[in-house]
Design an enzyme around this catalytic site. Structure first.
Site, short mmCIF file in Angstrom:
data_model
loop_
_atom_site.label_atom_id
_atom_site.label_comp_id
_atom_site.label_asym_id
_atom_site.label_seq_id
_atom_site.Cartn_x
_atom_site.Cartn_y
_atom_site.Cartn_z
CG ASP A 13 -1.79 -1.19 1.33
OD1 ASP A 13 -2.26 -1.66 0.29
OD2 ASP A 13 -1.97 -1.69 2.45
N GLY A 15 1.66 3.05 -2.50
CA GLY A 15 1.34 3.96 -3.62
C GLY A 15 2.08 3.56 -4.87
CE LYS A 16 3.44 -2.29 -4.42
NZ LYS A 16 2.92 -2.03 -3.06
CE LYS A 18 1.30 10.29 -8.19
NZ LYS A 18 1.35 11.58 -7.52
N GLY A 40 -3.98 -4.22 -4.40
CA GLY A 40 -4.99 -3.21 -4.72
C GLY A 40 -4.29 -1.92 -5.06
CG HIS A 41 -1.48 -1.66 -7.50
ND1 HIS A 41 -0.73 -2.39 -8.37
CD2 HIS A 41 -1.01 -1.97 -6.27
CE1 HIS A 41 0.15 -3.10 -7.70
NE2 HIS A 41 -0.01 -2.87 -6.43
CD GLN A 219 0.85 -8.66 -2.51
OE1 GLN A 219 1.61 -9.31 -3.21
NE2 GLN A 219 -0.38 -8.41 -2.90
CB THR A 296 -9.78 -6.17 2.76
OG1 THR A 296 -8.77 -5.29 3.29
CG2 THR A 296 -9.12 -7.39 2.15
CG ASP A 328 -0.41 14.91 0.05
OD1 ASP A 328 0.33 13.95 -0.26
OD2 ASP A 328 -1.65 14.85 0.01
P1 IMP Z 1 -2.49 -12.72 1.69
O1 IMP Z 1 -1.55 -12.13 0.71
O2 IMP Z 1 -3.93 -12.49 1.34
O3 IMP Z 1 -2.19 -14.15 2.00
O4 IMP Z 1 -2.29 -11.93 3.08
C1 IMP Z 1 -1.09 -12.04 3.85
C2 IMP Z 1 -0.75 -10.72 4.51
O5 IMP Z 1 -0.37 -9.78 3.50
C3 IMP Z 1 -1.90 -10.06 5.26
O6 IMP Z 1 -1.36 -9.36 6.38
C4 IMP Z 1 -2.46 -9.06 4.27
O7 IMP Z 1 -3.11 -7.98 4.91
C5 IMP Z 1 -1.17 -8.62 3.59
N1 IMP Z 1 -1.39 -8.14 2.22
C6 IMP Z 1 -1.58 -8.88 1.11
N2 IMP Z 1 -1.69 -8.11 0.02
C7 IMP Z 1 -1.54 -6.84 0.43
C8 IMP Z 1 -1.50 -5.59 -0.25
O8 IMP Z 1 -1.61 -5.48 -1.48
N3 IMP Z 1 -1.29 -4.50 0.54
C9 IMP Z 1 -1.11 -4.60 1.88
N4 IMP Z 1 -1.12 -5.73 2.56
C10 IMP Z 1 -1.33 -6.86 1.83
#
Ligand code: IMP
Length: 426
Positions: A13, A15-16, A18, A40-41, A219, A296, A328
């Site tokens: 998360d 900000g990749k 953008k 989630g980008h 991630q 989520t 900011d």
């Molecule tokens: P999983 O990837 O769904 O198995 O989740 C494993 C851990 O990685 C959990 O703590 C999730 O909240 C975290 N996680 C997975 N994908 C993301 C992401 O894109 N951003 C932030 N945390 C992530």
């Protein structure tokens, strides 16, 4: 120089999306090399918000090739839905290629994800529930089913039968309609078949021709299966090395790696977070930074920037450059804290402990810097940033050992201060 890898330097998360979209303007292709719909980008273009989960963030730049590499785990249902939404919003003109060697996420992976989290009780990881861990486990266990397997229905059906025996033991006999699952997957594959092919071959050809390829990590470093805060990690390799394995290129092809870090820190899910703020300041970061997960909707845990962790990210990814996002969000704070060391058992250490459990008992050592009392969100040039903000950025680069090349001060494309073009130094 054609190959640039972009990775998250924190817990995801950062900000990749953008930054990838910004760098994609000068790229020919953008490749995702690991993870799946857990990513989630969020991108904002002309005041329109786009949320991408599987398709690389180059998709909003017409004419780019968007490649889903072999290291990904792909839910065809989710991919078809994402493409349908893009088409509905008139996002067109990109070329999509999905590696035939990427593994499928099937409905039973999601069910297993939920079941395993429940069984872990207080030890739960807080996964996204997308079936990521179970799909990668099947891959390692050599019973995974790959996208290309769907091209031969009898092979697909056989592999599904092998899994049926295995999954029924875990989920019970009536949990899944196996015939329905098979038919739906084959139907989805037919919809997507024209996109499926040899991604590694295509990426290497592009690089041979001197084209610019951007590798987009999902991630972040501290969610990496090997280098993250194990076991509170995802099941893939978001760090830069994963770009080679997950897309089928050799390490010598990579020219540079840029890490994206927020100007502070966030984390979703469970696990250690040394600089976490649980009081008012943390809540202020949540509200000002709108810190809710793209995938989520979960509220993110927030804290000050952790330079000890950032130094580690620089090391394990070989970062030379950094993109600092959401500067900011810090506008208006009287005092901004930077964690420069950890106090562990009465001793101050400046390097990140190799055993993540040691992070549980540590106390962050902070250096305080004065904040700035005006908005940075419309600033386009480095020299126009408040002196305190420049001092903050300089302290980060000096302590982290990497140049801050890009600074993001807002969600829109234009809100990006370029100090050094990462493509030029690649
Ligand atoms: P999983 O990837 O769904 O198995 O989740 C494993 C851990 O990685 C959990 O703590 C999730 O909240 C975290 N996680 C997975 N994908 C993301 C992401 O894109 N951003 C932030 N945390 C992530």
């Amino acid at each position: 120089m054609p190959a640039l890898v972009i990775v998250g330097a924190q817990w995801g998360d950062e900000g990749k999306g953008k930054i990838t979209d910004f760098l994609a303007a000068s790229a020919d292709a953008v490749v995702r090399y690991q993870g799946g719909g857990n990513a989630g980008h969020t991108l904002v273009v002309d005041k329109q918000q786009y949320k991408l989960h599987l398709v690389p963030s180059g998709v909003l730049r017409p004419g780019k090739e968007c490649i889903l590499g072999n290291g990904m785990v792909i839910d065809l249902e989710a991919l078809a839905a994402e493409l349908a939404e893009l088409a509905q919003r008139k996002v067109e003109g990109f070329r999509l290629l999905v590696s035939a060697s990427a593994h499928l996420i099937l409905p039973y992976h999601r069910m297993l994800d939920a079941l395993e989290e429940e069984r872990k009780g207080s030890e739960r990881i807080g996964t996204t529930g997308m079936g990521i861990g179970p799909a990668y486990r099947d891959k390692v266990n050599r019973i995974g089913i790959r996208v290309g397997d769907c091209a031969r229905p009898h092979v697909f059906a056989h592999k599904l039968e092998v899994n049926r025996r295995h999954k029924e033991e875990l989920l019970g006999r009536d949990a899944i309609d196996w015939d329905g699952l098979r038919d739906r997957q084959l139907e989805l594959f037919e919809q997507l078949r024209s996109y499926v092919g040899d991604a590694s071959g295509r990426i290497n050809t592009l690089l041979d021709k001197g084209r610019r390829v951007l590798f987009e990590g999902a991630q972040g470093t501290f969610l990496d299966l090997d280098h993250g805060t194990y076991p509170f990690v995802t099941s893939s390799t978001p760090t830069a090395g994963g770009a080679c394995v997950g897309s089928g290129i050799g390490p010598s092809r990579i020219d540079a790696v840029i890490g994206v870090s927020k100007a502070y820190t966030t984390r979703v899910g469970a696990g250690p977070f040394p600089t976490e703020l649980t009081g008012e300041e943390g809540e202020l970061l949540v509200q000002r930074g709108n810190e809710y997960g793209t995938t989520t909707g979960r509220k993110r845990r927030c804290g000050w920037l952790d330079l000890v962790a950032l130094r580690r990210a620089v090391r394990v990814n070989g970062l030379r450059g950094l993109a600092l996002s959401k500067l900011d969000v810090l506008d208006g704070f009287d005092r901004i804290r930077l964690c420069t060391g950890y106090r562990i058992g009465g001793q101050v250490v400046e390097s990140y402990p190799d055993d993540p459990w040691m992070l549980e008992g540590i106390e962050p050592v902070y250096q305080d810097l004065p904040g700035w009392q005006r908005s940075t969100s419309r600033i386009e040039r480095w020299d126009d940033l408040p002196a305190e903000a420049r001092a903050y950025v300089r302290m980060i680069e000096q302590q982290a050992g990497a140049a801050v090349q890009l600074i993001s001060v807002g969600a829109e494309r234009g809100c990006t201060i370029v100090r050094e073009d990462p493509w030029n130094v690649a």
